[in-house]
Design an enzyme around this catalytic site. Structure first.
Site, PDB file in Angstrom:
ATOM      1  N   THR A   7      46.416  23.957  39.976  1.00 65.69           N
ATOM      2  CA  THR A   7      46.604  22.651  39.352  1.00 65.69           C
ATOM      3  C   THR A   7      48.065  22.255  39.269  1.00 65.69           C
ATOM      4  OG1 THR A   7      44.585  22.896  38.045  1.00 65.69           O
ATOM      5  CG2 THR A   7      46.196  21.313  37.240  1.00 65.69           C
ATOM      6  N   ASP A  55      42.994  27.587  46.145  1.00 66.54           N
ATOM      7  CA  ASP A  55      42.376  27.180  44.885  1.00 66.54           C
ATOM      8  C   ASP A  55      41.959  28.482  44.215  1.00 66.54           C
ATOM      9  OD1 ASP A  55      40.371  26.599  42.926  1.00 66.54           O
ATOM     10  OD2 ASP A  55      40.080  24.637  43.836  1.00 66.54           O
ATOM     11  N   SER A  56      42.416  28.723  42.994  1.00 68.88           N
ATOM     12  CA  SER A  56      42.234  30.060  42.419  1.00 68.88           C
ATOM     13  C   SER A  56      40.769  30.436  42.245  1.00 68.88           C
ATOM     14  CB  SER A  56      42.982  30.195  41.091  1.00 68.88           C
ATOM     15  OG  SER A  56      42.349  29.488  40.061  1.00 68.88           O
ATOM     16  N   SER A  57      39.860  29.466  42.223  1.00 69.83           N
ATOM     17  CA  SER A  57      38.441  29.810  42.167  1.00 69.83           C
ATOM     18  C   SER A  57      37.979  30.449  43.478  1.00 69.83           C
ATOM     19  CB  SER A  57      37.590  28.577  41.855  1.00 69.83           C
ATOM     20  OG  SER A  57      37.748  27.592  42.855  1.00 69.83           O
ATOM     21  N   THR A  87      44.741  28.421  37.259  1.00 72.07           N
ATOM     22  CA  THR A  87      44.396  29.098  36.011  1.00 72.07           C
ATOM     23  C   THR A  87      43.028  29.789  36.033  1.00 72.07           C
ATOM     24  OG1 THR A  87      43.470  27.062  35.068  1.00 72.07           O
ATOM     25  CG2 THR A  87      45.799  27.500  34.655  1.00 72.07           C
ATOM     26  N   ASP A  88      42.126  29.374  36.919  1.00 71.58           N
ATOM     27  CA  ASP A  88      40.758  29.906  36.863  1.00 71.58           C
ATOM     28  C   ASP A  88      40.720  31.425  36.972  1.00 71.58           C
ATOM     29  OD1 ASP A  88      39.710  27.422  36.505  1.00 71.58           O
ATOM     30  OD2 ASP A  88      38.993  27.169  38.560  1.00 71.58           O
ATOM     31  N   GLN A 283      30.456  42.519  25.526  1.00 73.49           N
ATOM     32  CA  GLN A 283      30.517  41.066  25.678  1.00 73.49           C
ATOM     33  C   GLN A 283      31.395  40.428  24.604  1.00 73.49           C
ATOM     34  OE1 GLN A 283      26.549  39.375  25.820  1.00 73.49           O
ATOM     35  NE2 GLN A 283      25.804  40.934  27.236  1.00 73.49           N
ATOM     36  N   CYS A 284      31.636  41.169  23.515  1.00 73.11           N
ATOM     37  CA  CYS A 284      32.491  40.643  22.441  1.00 73.11           C
ATOM     38  C   CYS A 284      33.948  40.633  22.903  1.00 73.11           C
ATOM     39  CB  CYS A 284      32.372  41.501  21.190  1.00 73.11           C
ATOM     40  SG  CYS A 284      30.723  41.604  20.497  1.00 73.11           S
TER      41      CYS A 284
END
Length: 346
Positions: A7, A55-57, A87-88, A283-284
């Site tokens: 971005t 694109d970082s994705s 940032t992804d 997952q926490c």
């Protein structure tokens, strides 16, 4: 400074935001808008743009290895590196670089939630802060200088950080470790923990294993599997079969899984018996797995190892890179359990 895409370098078009060129000129133009007193404190830098912006994705572990080679190639010429990244998957790349690069080589990873020229963008402040942090680490390095994230005024240990917001300027944070410091409007302040880290020396016998040259062309597959209520063994069969070599299992609470679901536990045990390495992390966002409850010990009995309080990004990058080494499965597990570069709290 290495511009990889994201971005921060986007510009508007009829079809929406697209990667923009002339990044060096655009950065210098924006830096010229800073007050003169702050501009004078910034170190000189060159900017290298990747031939094909990412694109970082779309970023892959192969891109981590390419960045590692590129940085090492230029490491005799430059004292520090700043990676401009989308940032992804920024936290994945920062984690990976923390394991790949020499720990005495400052490498900052940053980006922005909004394009460089957008009004009130966070891009310029992140670039200014990254330059100040890089300069500071050159003069007073910490024990672990590779893969540091500078974003939203915070200085974060990259292998302990995650993206926590899709839009906020404070898009990244470390849940289980305090920030190393802050840097905003030209003012840099290191925390007490960072100052203590500057006095530490890396222990030679915990250096991260070297990556196999063969793995560069055939990177082992690691998947992320999140438990959900009602999960069935047949639903995840393909994730526990070749060519998958490793699994990051995101369990409940302090490392629990449905211990009454015997077909699921049998599927995990069969996978570990076949040599698939499964790592258990919670997952926490806060806290570590303990596997002390019966529901957690069932995973241990299935051959699953603890991920402690590793972030998902650090667990994934660490296991992927260890599987890229020439270690046996037993050695990979032993190396995973080792705290190499303060990536976990044990």
């Amino acid at each position: 400074m290495i511009y990889t895409g994201g971005t921060i370098g986007m510009v508007g078009s009829d079809k929406g935001l697209i990667p923009g060129g002339n990044m060096a000129e655009r950065l210098l133009n924006q830096l010229q808008t800073l007050p003169e007193k702050r501009r004078r404190t910034l170190p000189a830098f060159d900017l290298l743009t990747l031939p094909q912006l990412i694109d970082s994705s779309n970023a892959t572990p192969g891109d981590w290895l390419d960045l590692n080679r590129l940085i090492r190639h230029h490491s005799r010429r430059y004292q520090a590196f700043i990676i401009l990244h989308g940032t992804d998957t920024l936290a994945y790349t920062a984690s990976a670089l923390s394991f790949l690069l020499p720990q005495n080589l400052p490498c900052i990873v940053t980006g922005s939630q909004y394009p460089l020229e957008k009004e009130a963008s966070d891009a310029l402040s992140n670039v200014e802060a990254s330059l100040l942090v890089a300069s500071s680490l050159i003069n007073q390095p910490m024990a672990h200088n590779a893969g540091v994230i500078v974003f939203g005024g915070k200085i974060l240990q990259g292998n302990r950080a995650s993206k926590v917001s899709t839009h906020s300027a404070q898009g990244f944070d470390c849940i289980n470790l305090p920030a190393l410091g802050t840097c905003s409007e030209g003012k840099l302040s290191w925390s007490a923990s960072a100052q203590m880290a500057a006095e530490l020396k890396p222990t030679p016998d915990i250096n991260f294993p070297q990556i196999s040259t063969d793995a560069i062309h055939d990177i082992p597959q690691v998947v992320i599997l999140k438990l959900w209520p009602g999960i069935q063994s047949q639903q995840i069969a393909s994730l526990l079969a070749a060519p998958v070599k490793g699994v990051i299992l995101e369990s409940y609470g302090s490392g629990n899984a449905p211990d009454l679901n015997q077909p699921l536990l049998s599927a995990f045990k069969a996978a570990t018996d076949r040599g698939i390495i499964i790592v258990n992390r919670s997952q926490c966002p806060e806290g570590s797995v303990s596997m002390s409850y019966a529901a957690g010990s069932a995973l241990s009995e299935a051959g699953i190892i603890s991920g402690y309080d590793l972030t998902c990004e650090a667990a994934f990058s660490k296991l992927t890179l260890l599987l890229c080494s020439n270690l046996s499965n037993k050695q990979v597990k032993e190396a995973f359990n080792r705290n190499h570069y303060a990536e976990c709290s044990v």
